[in-house]
Design a protein around this motif. Structure first.
Motif, short mmCIF file in Angstrom:
data_model
loop_
_atom_site.label_atom_id
_atom_site.label_comp_id
_atom_site.label_asym_id
_atom_site.label_seq_id
_atom_site.Cartn_x
_atom_site.Cartn_y
_atom_site.Cartn_z
N ARG A 16 0.84 -1.20 0.00
CA ARG A 16 0.00 0.00 0.00
C ARG A 16 0.88 1.26 0.00
N TYR A 20 1.11 3.78 -3.27
CA TYR A 20 0.75 5.20 -3.23
C TYR A 20 1.96 6.08 -3.53
N ASN A 139 -7.66 -0.14 -7.58
CA ASN A 139 -8.59 0.94 -7.95
C ASN A 139 -7.97 2.32 -7.77
N PRO A 140 -7.55 2.69 -6.57
CA PRO A 140 -7.02 4.06 -6.43
C PRO A 140 -5.72 4.28 -7.21
N ILE A 143 -6.71 4.50 -11.09
CA ILE A 143 -7.49 5.73 -11.30
C ILE A 143 -6.59 6.95 -11.11
N GLY A 144 -5.80 6.93 -10.05
CA GLY A 144 -4.92 8.06 -9.78
C GLY A 144 -3.91 8.29 -10.88
#
Length: 156
Positions: A16, A20, A139-140, A143-144
């Motif tokens: 994670r 990010y 997903n994030p 999409i990001g």
């Protein structure tokens, strides 16, 4: 595990965090294009193109790895999906190589491809080929990076 619990399962901390952090290079490109001096724009656009192209290829490698680790023989679509991102990323370099309009169309193609990669991720998750937390992370990230890449093309 059902689809809802797959989407809400918490990814392990290290993937994670690293995932990010992987949004930072493209966010920096957008910041340079918006706030930086004009003399940095071509370099920013070049890096803003290269990074999502590499990540798209990386996604294909992840899909290949999920297929290769399967206990059963994965369906052909998984193998085909796994090689498609690298070929698409390479195809988006052709305009640059031949002096055609670049990078806007190439960045748009990469950004949309990153967004569409979620269809493969979702299929891998629903067929049990990906970990239960896969979509909560994918997903994030897709999409990001997809939105940042399209924004890079729109701004640049």
């Amino acid at each position: 595990m059902n689809r809802k619990s797959q989407a809400t399962a918490r990814p392990p901390a290290l993937p994670r965090l690293l995932g990010y952090a992987g949004l930072l290079p493209q966010a920096a490109v957008v910041a340079v294009l918006v706030l930086g001096p004009a003399r940095w724009h071509f370099s920013a656009l070049s890096l803003g193109y290269a990074y999502p192209a590499l990540i798209l290829s990386f996604l294909g490698g992840m899909w290949w790895g999920l297929a290769a680790r399967a206990a059963d023989e994965p369906p052909a679509w998984v193998w085909l999906a796994a090689v498609a991102p690298s070929l698409l990323a390479l195809a988006t370099a052709i305009p640059w190589a031949v002096g055609a309009t670049w990078p806007g169309p190439s960045l748009a193609a990469l950004g949309v491809s990153l967004l569409l990669s979620l269809l493969v991720d979702r299929r891998l998750a629903t067929t049990g080929r990906a970990p239960p937390w896969w979509m909560a992370l994918r997903n994030p990230l897709s999409i990001g990076l997809g939105i940042l890449t399209v924004a890079t093309g729109a701004i640049g």
